[in-house]
Structure formats: C-alpha cells, structure tokens
Design a protein around this motif. Sequence first.
Motif, PDB file in Angstrom:
ATOM      1  N   GLN A  45      43.744  30.569  32.026  1.00  0.00           N
ATOM      2  CA  GLN A  45      44.507  29.652  32.861  1.00  0.00           C
ATOM      3  C   GLN A  45      44.993  30.328  34.145  1.00  0.00           C
ATOM      4  O   GLN A  45      45.035  29.695  35.200  1.00  0.00           O
ATOM      5  CB  GLN A  45      45.692  29.087  32.088  1.00  0.00           C
ATOM      6  N   ARG A  46      45.331  31.593  34.056  1.00  0.00           N
ATOM      7  CA  ARG A  46      45.747  32.302  35.250  1.00  0.00           C
ATOM      8  C   ARG A  46      44.590  32.423  36.237  1.00  0.00           C
ATOM      9  O   ARG A  46      44.764  32.224  37.452  1.00  0.00           O
ATOM     10  CB  ARG A  46      46.284  33.687  34.892  1.00  0.00           C
ATOM     11  N   LEU A  47      43.400  32.732  35.729  1.00  0.00           N
ATOM     12  CA  LEU A  47      42.233  32.812  36.605  1.00  0.00           C
ATOM     13  C   LEU A  47      41.943  31.448  37.247  1.00  0.00           C
ATOM     14  O   LEU A  47      41.599  31.368  38.433  1.00  0.00           O
ATOM     15  CB  LEU A  47      41.015  33.293  35.819  1.00  0.00           C
ATOM     16  N   GLU A  48      42.099  30.391  36.459  1.00  0.00           N
ATOM     17  CA  GLU A  48      41.854  29.045  36.999  1.00  0.00           C
ATOM     18  C   GLU A  48      42.883  28.695  38.069  1.00  0.00           C
ATOM     19  O   GLU A  48      42.543  28.073  39.089  1.00  0.00           O
ATOM     20  CB  GLU A  48      41.897  28.033  35.853  1.00  0.00           C
ATOM     21  N   THR A  49      44.111  29.106  37.849  1.00  0.00           N
ATOM     22  CA  THR A  49      45.159  28.871  38.858  1.00  0.00           C
ATOM     23  C   THR A  49      44.822  29.580  40.172  1.00  0.00           C
ATOM     24  O   THR A  49      45.143  29.086  41.260  1.00  0.00           O
ATOM     25  CB  THR A  49      46.515  29.358  38.332  1.00  0.00           C
TER      26      THR A  49
ATOM     27  N   SER B 144      53.126  37.180  30.090  1.00  0.00           N
ATOM     28  CA  SER B 144      53.285  37.741  31.428  1.00  0.00           C
ATOM     29  C   SER B 144      52.321  38.894  31.657  1.00  0.00           C
ATOM     30  O   SER B 144      51.726  39.023  32.744  1.00  0.00           O
ATOM     31  CB  SER B 144      54.729  38.205  31.626  1.00  0.00           C
ATOM     32  N   ASP B 145      52.140  39.734  30.650  1.00  0.00           N
ATOM     33  CA  ASP B 145      51.188  40.840  30.763  1.00  0.00           C
ATOM     34  C   ASP B 145      49.775  40.322  31.004  1.00  0.00           C
ATOM     35  O   ASP B 145      49.028  40.859  31.839  1.00  0.00           O
ATOM     36  CB  ASP B 145      51.187  41.694  29.487  1.00  0.00           C
ATOM     37  N   LEU B 146      49.404  39.279  30.285  1.00  0.00           N
ATOM     38  CA  LEU B 146      48.056  38.727  30.419  1.00  0.00           C
ATOM     39  C   LEU B 146      47.857  38.076  31.786  1.00  0.00           C
ATOM     40  O   LEU B 146      46.778  38.189  32.385  1.00  0.00           O
ATOM     41  CB  LEU B 146      47.792  37.729  29.300  1.00  0.00           C
ATOM     42  N   ARG B 147      48.874  37.407  32.287  1.00  0.00           N
ATOM     43  CA  ARG B 147      48.762  36.817  33.623  1.00  0.00           C
ATOM     44  C   ARG B 147      48.631  37.898  34.692  1.00  0.00           C
ATOM     45  O   ARG B 147      47.832  37.766  35.627  1.00  0.00           O
ATOM     46  CB  ARG B 147      49.977  35.935  33.903  1.00  0.00           C
ATOM     47  N   SER B 148      49.403  38.958  34.547  1.00  0.00           N
ATOM     48  CA  SER B 148      49.316  40.070  35.504  1.00  0.00           C
ATOM     49  C   SER B 148      47.937  40.717  35.458  1.00  0.00           C
ATOM     50  O   SER B 148      47.361  41.066  36.495  1.00  0.00           O
ATOM     51  CB  SER B 148      50.389  41.112  35.193  1.00  0.00           C
ATOM     52  N   LEU B 149      47.403  40.865  34.229  1.00  0.00           N
ATOM     53  CA  LEU B 149      46.078  41.456  34.068  1.00  0.00           C
ATOM     54  C   LEU B 149      45.017  40.583  34.732  1.00  0.00           C
ATOM     55  O   LEU B 149      44.110  41.084  35.415  1.00  0.00           O
ATOM     56  CB  LEU B 149      45.783  41.628  32.572  1.00  0.00           C
ATOM     57  N   ALA B 150      45.131  39.271  34.556  1.00  0.00           N
ATOM     58  CA  ALA B 150      44.175  38.354  35.189  1.00  0.00           C
ATOM     59  C   ALA B 150      44.275  38.430  36.715  1.00  0.00           C
ATOM     60  O   ALA B 150      43.253  38.434  37.418  1.00  0.00           O
ATOM     61  CB  ALA B 150      44.434  36.928  34.713  1.00  0.00           C
ATOM     62  N   SER B 151      45.482  38.521  37.213  1.00  0.00           N
ATOM     63  CA  SER B 151      45.663  38.627  38.667  1.00  0.00           C
ATOM     64  C   SER B 151      45.067  39.917  39.198  1.00  0.00           C
ATOM     65  O   SER B 151      44.438  39.935  40.268  1.00  0.00           O
ATOM     66  CB  SER B 151      47.154  38.556  39.014  1.00  0.00           C
ATOM     67  N   ASP B 152      45.241  41.002  38.457  1.00  0.00           N
ATOM     68  CA  ASP B 152      44.698  42.293  38.895  1.00  0.00           C
ATOM     69  C   ASP B 152      43.175  42.282  38.934  1.00  0.00           C
ATOM     70  O   ASP B 152      42.556  42.775  39.880  1.00  0.00           O
ATOM     71  CB  ASP B 152      45.183  43.410  37.972  1.00  0.00           C
TER      72      ASP B 152
ATOM     73  N   GLY C 200      41.921  29.861  41.334  1.00  0.00           N
ATOM     74  CA  GLY C 200      40.787  29.201  41.960  1.00  0.00           C
ATOM     75  C   GLY C 200      39.440  29.477  41.346  1.00  0.00           C
ATOM     76  O   GLY C 200      38.419  29.030  41.873  1.00  0.00           O
ATOM     77  N   PHE C 201      39.403  30.169  40.213  1.00  0.00           N
ATOM     78  CA  PHE C 201      38.114  30.492  39.577  1.00  0.00           C
ATOM     79  C   PHE C 201      37.699  29.384  38.615  1.00  0.00           C
ATOM     80  O   PHE C 201      38.538  28.732  37.981  1.00  0.00           O
ATOM     81  CB  PHE C 201      38.221  31.807  38.800  1.00  0.00           C
ATOM     82  N   THR C 202      36.407  29.200  38.516  1.00  0.00           N
ATOM     83  CA  THR C 202      35.831  28.366  37.462  1.00  0.00           C
ATOM     84  C   THR C 202      35.546  29.279  36.287  1.00  0.00           C
ATOM     85  O   THR C 202      34.814  30.278  36.414  1.00  0.00           O
ATOM     86  CB  THR C 202      34.530  27.696  37.924  1.00  0.00           C
ATOM     87  N   VAL C 203      36.137  28.971  35.125  1.00  0.00           N
ATOM     88  CA  VAL C 203      36.086  29.892  33.986  1.00  0.00           C
ATOM     89  C   VAL C 203      35.435  29.211  32.798  1.00  0.00           C
ATOM     90  O   VAL C 203      35.734  28.059  32.479  1.00  0.00           O
ATOM     91  CB  VAL C 203      37.507  30.369  33.599  1.00  0.00           C
ATOM     92  N   GLN C 204      34.529  29.929  32.151  1.00  0.00           N
ATOM     93  CA  GLN C 204      33.931  29.437  30.920  1.00  0.00           C
ATOM     94  C   GLN C 204      34.032  30.502  29.828  1.00  0.00           C
ATOM     95  O   GLN C 204      34.181  31.683  30.108  1.00  0.00           O
ATOM     96  CB  GLN C 204      32.462  29.056  31.149  1.00  0.00           C
ATOM     97  N   GLN C 205      33.967  30.032  28.600  1.00  0.00           N
ATOM     98  CA  GLN C 205      34.129  30.926  27.453  1.00  0.00           C
ATOM     99  C   GLN C 205      32.846  31.706  27.201  1.00  0.00           C
ATOM    100  O   GLN C 205      31.735  31.173  27.273  1.00  0.00           O
ATOM    101  CB  GLN C 205      34.495  30.119  26.205  1.00  0.00           C
ATOM    102  N   GLY C 206      33.024  32.986  26.896  1.00  0.00           N
ATOM    103  CA  GLY C 206      31.883  33.837  26.595  1.00  0.00           C
ATOM    104  C   GLY C 206      31.757  34.108  25.111  1.00  0.00           C
ATOM    105  O   GLY C 206      32.109  33.269  24.274  1.00  0.00           O
TER     106      GLY C 206
ATOM    107  N   PRO D  14      35.598  34.679  44.082  1.00  0.00           N
ATOM    108  CA  PRO D  14      36.164  33.392  43.675  1.00  0.00           C
ATOM    109  C   PRO D  14      35.181  32.228  43.779  1.00  0.00           C
ATOM    110  O   PRO D  14      35.417  31.161  43.207  1.00  0.00           O
ATOM    111  CB  PRO D  14      37.348  33.210  44.633  1.00  0.00           C
ATOM    112  N   ALA D  15      34.080  32.433  44.485  1.00  0.00           N
ATOM    113  CA  ALA D  15      33.099  31.359  44.619  1.00  0.00           C
ATOM    114  C   ALA D  15      32.135  31.308  43.439  1.00  0.00           C
ATOM    115  O   ALA D  15      31.407  30.324  43.268  1.00  0.00           O
ATOM    116  CB  ALA D  15      32.315  31.540  45.914  1.00  0.00           C
TER     117      ALA D  15
END
Length: 416
Positions: free
Chosen positions: A201-205, A129-137, A207-213, A144-145
């Motif tokens: 996964q939260r960022l993808e939810t 939950s903390d990580l999802r909140s952090l991603a949302s923040d 609408g972001f396209t996410v790749q590993q760094g 998002p584009a």
Amino acid sequence: MKQRAILLALSVTLASSAVLAAPPAGAAPSEATEQAEARINARLAKRVENPRFGSDVAVAVLDAASGRVIFSRKASEPMLPASNMKIITAVTTVAAVGPDHLFRTAVFSGAALGEIVLQGGGDPLLTSSDLRSLASDVAASLDPAAPITVSTDLNLFAAPSRAPGWPRGYIPSVASSVTSLARLGDYSRDPVSGALKVFRQRLETLGFTVQQGSEVDVAADTTPLAAVSKHSATDAVHLMLRESENNVAEVLFRQVAIAKGQPASWAGAQRAATATLAELGLDTSGLTLVDGSGLSRKDRVTALTLANVTRLSSSGDPARFAVMYDASAMPISGVSGTLDSKYGRFTTKQSRCARGEVRAKTGTLFDTIGLSGVTMATDGQQKAFSILVNDRPQRFTALATRQAADGLAATVNGCW
C-alpha cells in the motif's frame, strides 16, 4: 552499550530494582541470616497451605549469593510454567543471540524484471511504520513508470505450524502463526499477509502499480536495495518480560535456534534453548521446552530450575544479563508491567509491603499461575524464588490465586 551501563547503574541505586553485589559463594551465613531464613521457611510452610493454591503448588526459594535452599516444596517436580517460561527465553536469547543483535528486514532485487523481494528477518518488533519507511526507501531505486512485483523470502524460519500442546483456539487469539515477517501486535493466522499489505500500500501511495509475486530464496551474500534494522534483542527481551508478549517470545525462541546452528523450528529451538541452559551450568532435569512463551500444555519446568535461572541472571552473572533487570524489563511489584497495581498486584494487606521490592515474571493459564523472580530481602540478602501453581482451584478467581502468590513473594522478602 553506554546507555545500558547507565541504566544498570541507576537500577542498582533503586531499592525496587537492586541487584546488589553478593558475598562470596562460600561464605557461611551469619546467625542473623540463619534466623531470618528460618522465619521465612516457617512462614512459607504455613502460608503455602492456602486453599487458593490447591494441592499442586511448587515453591523454591534460594539464597541468591550461595544457592542455598531456604524453602522447598515440590521444587524438583516438573510443572506447567505458563509465562514464567519467558524467563528462560530471555536468558537463552541474551546468552545465544546476544543483547546487541539487531534484526534486519530487507528488500532485494528479484530475478525477474520489475521484481523486488521482501525478506523477513525475524524481527519481533517490526511495525507498520517500519514497513512504510522500508517501502519509501526502496522506492527511490525503482522506476515509478514500471509495474512492481513484490515477492517474499520467508525461509529464515520453518513453515508456520501450531506448537505441540497448543490448543486449537490459541491461534488467532493469544498467539499468531510464527513467521519471519510479521508486525508487532498482529495476532492473526496470516501475519505475513498483513505485513505485505502495508508494504504494498505504501508503494501504491507513491504511485507504483504493484502485483503479488511468489516465494523465493535470496542468496545470503546478496546486497539489499534497502533495509530496516533498528530493533535489538535487548528491546525484544524488555517488551517480552514486561508485557508478557507471546509473539515476541516465539520469535526469540527461533532466533536462539538460528544462533545455535539449529533449524528455526519448534524442535530445533527446543534443542538450542536446552543446550544453551546446559552451557550456562544449569540443571535441565525435568525440563521440557516446547515453546518460548509457555503456552504449550506440554511445557514442563521445575520451580528449582526457574529459581536457579533467576539466580544466575540476577546475581550469578549480573553484568551479562543486566538487560533483564533494566527498569523497562522484568516487572516490578505493584509498579510496572504485568505486576502493576492496576492489575491488582501487590495491593493486599499481605503483599503491599513488598511494593517495589520484587522483580518477577508472571504467568497465567486457565489452570496455572506462576511468579518467579528475585527480591532484596529485609535481611539484606537477595533471594531468588519460583512459585508455580498447577490445577488451580476453579472456585477461586485467577486474581485471588495471583494475590496469594504475591503474599508468598512478600514473605520471601521478609516484610510479611
């Protein structure tokens, strides 16, 4: 601080968690106290000769106010402590890190276009939950584009490795790899991957396209885009003591190293914890601190050291270490944590009289049973004690030996 003061005040009013004001250390024991201690000594001398303990059992019982030895058997012999080691981790965390310290997990802008960096702050209580909140923040400051690259900064701790003395099967079963980015309860070999997956996964939810760094090192003075910092050292100590949480213990072990200016490695944490105990005036003779959880087969602590650590934290400097004796921290006999009656603790005819009267840390390895803590005895004097059983006779169950140790604790209390 106000909440902690209230909890401490409440705990002092309850017999099950009382840490009462002690008489001056130099005060001579009364005749009644001497008689009570003589009874305890005689009963322990008889009851420690129990086949459920075997021959390799160490016991130390102290008057908490004066440090006077009430009973001693092999008390200065280095023993495997099992999870009784977590008492030491709690004391060193409170002393070195501080009970109000907040752990921070943060996200920073990366050097490359569209790159963000998730930095592990060594939060032992971090949740999904903390990580999802952090991603949302952090999403609020991103386009998002544009595709997002999520890199990591895991440099707070040394690279994960198995502790000296940890059997190979301990990871991923009773402990995980120790990293600065991991979720509470994740006992996998690669807890970083699990935390990253939740964050991405939260960022993808959203609408972001996410790749590993990649792995990068964020400068210490960099301002984060977003951060979560809501778990304190007190919160971590509470959970570690109450539930005997191994991963939390190992993260706190490294936080002690950082607080003392040591590398956050096994060796650095060992030096930091040992130095902290010495600074507190505790004798570190016979002490080998390999890890913070007590899982290592190379850990060694004497029963006398553990009794003195509980004596210091409960009555020697009770205000400083009050968080260890909050209602949600050190297990209460037959009532809470790993001493709850649902685990068969303080349920026998020898020990049930001490239900609610003992605050103690449990410990179990396949051949080791430990119980160390404090009790306000029936003579009105607080006692600090440690019981360490090594080479437990395998013809008895671990529970049988634990219950025998409960009986010794009831004897220290004076009710049996």
